[in-house]
Design an enzyme around this catalytic site. Structure first.
Site, PDB file in Angstrom:
ATOM      1  N   PRO A 107       0.870  -1.342   0.084  1.00 31.23           N
ATOM      2  CA  PRO A 107       0.034  -0.069  -0.042  1.00 31.23           C
ATOM      3  C   PRO A 107       0.895   1.256   0.005  1.00 31.23           C
ATOM      4  CG  PRO A 107      -0.446  -1.464   1.802  1.00 31.23           C
ATOM      5  CD  PRO A 107       0.701  -2.041   1.265  1.00 31.23           C
ATOM      6  N   GLU A 108       0.717   2.033  -1.026  1.00 32.63           N
ATOM      7  CA  GLU A 108       1.242   3.372  -1.105  1.00 32.63           C
ATOM      8  C   GLU A 108       0.016   4.230  -1.323  1.00 32.63           C
ATOM      9  OE1 GLU A 108       5.168   4.476  -2.993  1.00 32.63           O
ATOM     10  OE2 GLU A 108       5.683   2.168  -3.169  1.00 32.63           O
ATOM     11  N   LYS A 158       0.089   8.619   2.823  1.00 33.24           N
ATOM     12  CA  LYS A 158      -0.123   7.206   2.801  1.00 33.24           C
ATOM     13  C   LYS A 158      -1.154   6.861   4.186  1.00 33.24           C
ATOM     14  CE  LYS A 158       4.088   6.685   1.053  1.00 33.24           C
ATOM     15  NZ  LYS A 158       5.759   6.172   1.157  1.00 33.24           N
ATOM     16  N   HIS A 164      -2.735 -13.558  11.421  1.00 35.00           N
ATOM     17  CA  HIS A 164      -2.169 -12.249  10.961  1.00 35.00           C
ATOM     18  C   HIS A 164      -3.442 -10.970  11.458  1.00 35.00           C
ATOM     19  CE1 HIS A 164       1.396 -14.202   9.822  1.00 35.00           C
ATOM     20  NE2 HIS A 164       0.877 -14.790   8.900  1.00 35.00           N
ATOM     21  N   ARG A 176       3.187  -8.464   8.579  1.00 39.65           N
ATOM     22  CA  ARG A 176       4.489  -8.006   9.076  1.00 39.65           C
ATOM     23  C   ARG A 176       4.307  -7.421  10.478  1.00 39.65           C
ATOM     24  NH1 ARG A 176       6.276 -10.802   5.557  1.00 39.65           N
ATOM     25  NH2 ARG A 176       7.787 -10.402   3.936  1.00 39.65           N
ATOM     26  N   ARG A 198      17.743   2.163   0.359  1.00 40.76           N
ATOM     27  CA  ARG A 198      16.628   1.693  -0.428  1.00 40.76           C
ATOM     28  C   ARG A 198      17.228   1.353  -1.497  1.00 40.76           C
ATOM     29  NH1 ARG A 198      14.675   0.488   3.392  1.00 40.76           N
ATOM     30  NH2 ARG A 198      13.643   2.049   5.025  1.00 40.76           N
TER      31      ARG A 198
END
Length: 273
Positions: free
Chosen positions: A2-3, A58, A90, A109, A259
């Site tokens: 998701p951005e 975001k 999760h 995560r 990155r």
DNA sequence: AGTGCGACCCGAACGC
DNA sequence: TGCGTTCGGGTCGCAC
């Protein structure tokens, strides 16, 4: 992952379903996810009604009568609006709703975070107070970025990822924006000229708009969920690519600011890195 | 103030 | 094949 485009898609879907519903109960299975007081989070939302859902960069913000519930999905966070009552792997936060449906937050995560603050404190008591303008903001112009880039000794890649400068671009989209603008990701922000700033603004808008149109980008394993299985990955020009679509050169990958950064050395004028 | 980096996580990818 | 190790992603918070 998701951005901004994915978050926008999620926002639109949730908005259709949640507005007008109220919260009966909140279950938190992974307390570390809640960055404000946990008991307040579980108690204060009871009987609150969803009034609006907004997005800043975001960040997703659920507005209720008295509070702002702030949520960041990070890489793999997703919401399910469902009448299922079991809890699956999760799934960390469950909002039981007045119509007996549930709003479930799932995050493999466990990287996502949530804040609950009084209405009006959204830009005071949460990280949103640091956000820079969005590419779509009418107030965004060359002077705004010129001022922000001034004296910045960091690479343009790093600076465009800084949400306090421009909000909404993540790793994938910054690579795409710099490719489209024909700018080396290694170039120092302070050395970016006005024409290049113009290109960055235009490219950011175009790329994000197109990504929103296609529902965002789905790369790496990503099971479909509420409104977030995008297809923009089919339109990527450099990120994850091997060969440049424009000039046929080999796309290179370097670490910039920690990155992974994809770029075309020829199109983006990178000599040696 | 600006910059750099560890911490937070865990499935996937990689190395042996 | 099976095991252990490394990596990545966005942001915060701390150290310099």
């Amino acid at each position: 992952m998701p951005e901004l485009p994915e978050v926008e898609t999620v926002r639109n879907v949730l908005k259709k379903n949640l507005i007008g519903l109220s919260i009966k109960k909140v279950v938190v299975l992974y307390p570390n996810m809640i960055k404000t007081n946990l008991n307040d989070f579980k108690n204060k939302l009871i009987n609150e009604k969803f009034i609006d859902i907004k997005r800043y960069g975001k960040w997703l913000v659920f507005e209720t009568n008295n509070y702002s519930l702030v949520s960041h999905l990070r890489m793999e966070g997703k919401y399910y609006y469902t009448d299922r009552n079991n809890i699956e792997k999760h799934e960390h936060v469950i909002f039981h709703l007045s119509n007996n449906y549930n709003l479930i937050y799932k995050d493999v995560r466990k990287f996502g975070v949530m804040y609950l603050v009084d209405k009006g404190k959204l830009f005071v008591d949460t990280p949103l107070k640091e956000l820079g303008l969005e590419p779509f903001d009418k107030k965004l112009d060359v002077n705004y970025l010129k001022e922000k880039f001034k004296n910045k000794n960091l690479s343009i890649k790093t600076v465009l990822l800084d949400q306090s400068i421009l909000s909404g671009l993540g790793n994938i989209y910054v690579d795409e924006v710099l490719f489209k603008s024909s700018i080396s990701p290694f170039k120092k922000a302070k050395d970016i000229n006005e024409l290049e700033i113009k290109l960055i603004i235009e490219s950011s808008k175009e790329i994000l708009e197109k990504a929103i149109k296609y529902g965002g980008t789905t790369i790496r394993s990503y099971t479909s969920s509420l409104g977030v299985t995008g297809s923009f990955q089919d339109y990527l020009m450099v990120h994850t690519k091997k060969i440049c679509n424009v000039c046929n050169s080999s796309i290179k990958i370097s670490k910039i600011g920690g990155r992974s950064t994809y770029y075309c050395p020829k199109c983006q004028g990178v000599k040696d890195e």
